[in-house]
Design an enzyme around this catalytic site. Structure first.
Site, PDB file in Angstrom:
ATOM      1  N   GLU A 132      -7.283  -4.688   1.045  1.00 24.98           N
ATOM      2  CA  GLU A 132      -7.149  -5.689   2.106  1.00 24.98           C
ATOM      3  C   GLU A 132      -8.364  -5.696   3.020  1.00 24.98           C
ATOM      4  O   GLU A 132      -9.012  -4.671   3.226  1.00 24.98           O
ATOM      5  CB  GLU A 132      -5.898  -5.395   2.944  1.00 24.98           C
ATOM      6  CG  GLU A 132      -4.618  -5.414   2.143  1.00 24.98           C
ATOM      7  CD  GLU A 132      -3.430  -4.885   2.922  1.00 24.98           C
ATOM      8  OE1 GLU A 132      -2.310  -5.385   2.689  1.00 24.98           O
ATOM      9  OE2 GLU A 132      -3.608  -3.970   3.746  1.00 24.98           O
TER      10      GLU A 132
ATOM     11  N   ASP B  15       4.859  -2.510   3.975  1.00 12.98           N
ATOM     12  CA  ASP B  15       3.658  -3.146   4.504  1.00 12.98           C
ATOM     13  C   ASP B  15       2.890  -3.989   3.490  1.00 12.98           C
ATOM     14  O   ASP B  15       1.698  -4.226   3.658  1.00 12.98           O
ATOM     15  CB  ASP B  15       2.726  -2.090   5.110  1.00 12.98           C
ATOM     16  CG  ASP B  15       2.338  -1.008   4.091  1.00 12.98           C
ATOM     17  OD1 ASP B  15       2.719  -1.140   2.917  1.00 12.98           O
ATOM     18  OD2 ASP B  15       1.664  -0.050   4.491  1.00 12.98           O
TER      19      ASP B  15
END
Length: 359
Positions: free
Chosen positions: A57, A229
């Site tokens: 990410e 998450d």
């Protein structure tokens, strides 16, 4: 125009020189101040590249003065390769010029900032006088959560459960120098959760898990969900979210994709934490409410950490300069950086030999 580089050992030196409690307190104050400035930031959900084994990410954010981003991965099976499940680095840059000011490790820093973000929420959402916490999942994040809640909130008993008994043992060994904190290994999640004021889940498996179920909830409990998450990764049964008086998140557009509320309808009501910190929305209303912080980690927490690290590095004289940006007498003559060294013809490429298959 050099960029300051902070390595993992520099972060450790900053924490040791400052003291763990003062460093955590300073990070908490920095983070709270930035969250109260929430409308000043240019925000977006993080950009993610998902694979069967994990996710990589990029997490960007900026205000009018500073821009920051973090590169971070999440690969639950990395421990089998002797690699951390989370690895990260971050950059802090000047908005006015785009000049990168700081390049820092953020693997250790992410663990510190995640624990502080948990406390930032729990101070508003947990029952006043909370002293006992269940900690489910005691891998790389466990000690940081335990110490942050002990040092910043007065939690004095932590009940531990992990599928890997060695993870509990590792945490107890690492925190043996903290005698005021009572640590108790439990045989199940249900045993650890029973009677706890706060329940923190920090598991790593990329799966739609239901680690906390509705029957485990008790009046007044605060659930701090840290491990759910990314898409396809949860820790809380949807009934936990339905029973909560209110569910709190960092940045709703990101949490609806990645958090435990990915299980819920798109209009499931949540409260962004910055509104509580600014006094625009209530946190806990009474001692019997059940509250949930569905935490996925947000770029503003990294922005705060990078700001603080830069200040600490300057105060302590830490970090090394890196010529990441060329210094040019004529900013239009970038090619001059190549012509500073004689350009030599490339050697003829070597044609690889074809592989020989075994008969």
């Amino acid at each position: 125009m050099s960029t300051t580089v902070l390595r993992t050992q520099d972060i450790a030196r900053i924490v040791h020189a400052t003291g763990l409690r003062p460093f955590l307190e300073r990070l908490l104050a920095t983070m709270e101040a930035d969250f109260r400035r929430w409308p000043e930031f240019d925000k977006s959900p993080r950009s993610a590249a998902h694979s069967a084994s994990g996710v990589i990410e990029l997490m960007p954010i900026a205000d009018a003065t500073l821009y920051a981003f973090k590169y971070v991965n999440g690969h639950p099976l990395n421990h089998l390769r002797q690699l951390p499940t989370v690895m990260a680095f971050g950059v802090l840059a000047e908005v006015a010029t785009g000049l990168p000011l700081l390049l820092s490790e953020m693997t250790l820093t992410t663990a510190l900032r995640t624990a502080v973000a948990s406390v930032m929420a729990a101070r508003r959402l947990a029952r006043p006088g909370s002293r006992t916490m269940a900690l489910i999942g005691n891998g790389a994040q466990g000690e940081f959560q335990a110490l942050a809640f002990h040092l910043l909130m007065g939690i004095d008993e932590i009940r531990l459960y992990d599928l890997d008994a060695e993870a509990n043992a590792k945490l107890i060994r690492n925190l043996r120098a903290c005698p005021a904190l009572k640590l108790r290994a439990c045989a199940s999640t249900a045993e650890a959760v029973r009677g706890a004021d706060i329940v923190t889940t920090a598991t790593a498996d990329k799966t739609l898990a239901t680690i906390i179920t509705p029957e485990m909830l008790e009046p007044g409990m605060h659930v701090n969900g840290v491990g759910g998450d990314c898409p396809g990764k949860t820790e809380l049964h949807r009934g936990v979210l339905e029973r909560a008086a209110r569910v709190f998140v960092e940045y709703a557009p990101q949490t609806r994709i990645e958090g435990d509320i990915q299980q819920m309808p798109a209009d499931f009501p949540v409260t962004e934490l910055w509104r509580v910190l600014r006094g625009e929305a209530p946190g806990r209303s009474d001692e019997r409410e059940i509250t949930v912080f569905d935490s996925v980690g947000f770029a503003l927490e990294d922005f705060s950490a990078l700001r603080l690290l830069r200040d600490c590095a300057l105060e302590l004289g830490l970090g090394e300069p890196l010529a990441l940006v060329p210094e040019l007498d004529d900013p239009k003559n970038l090619f001059g950086q190549l012509s500073a060294e004689p350009l030599r013809p490339a050697k003829a490429p070597v044609t690889p030999r074809p592989s020989v298959q075994a008969a």
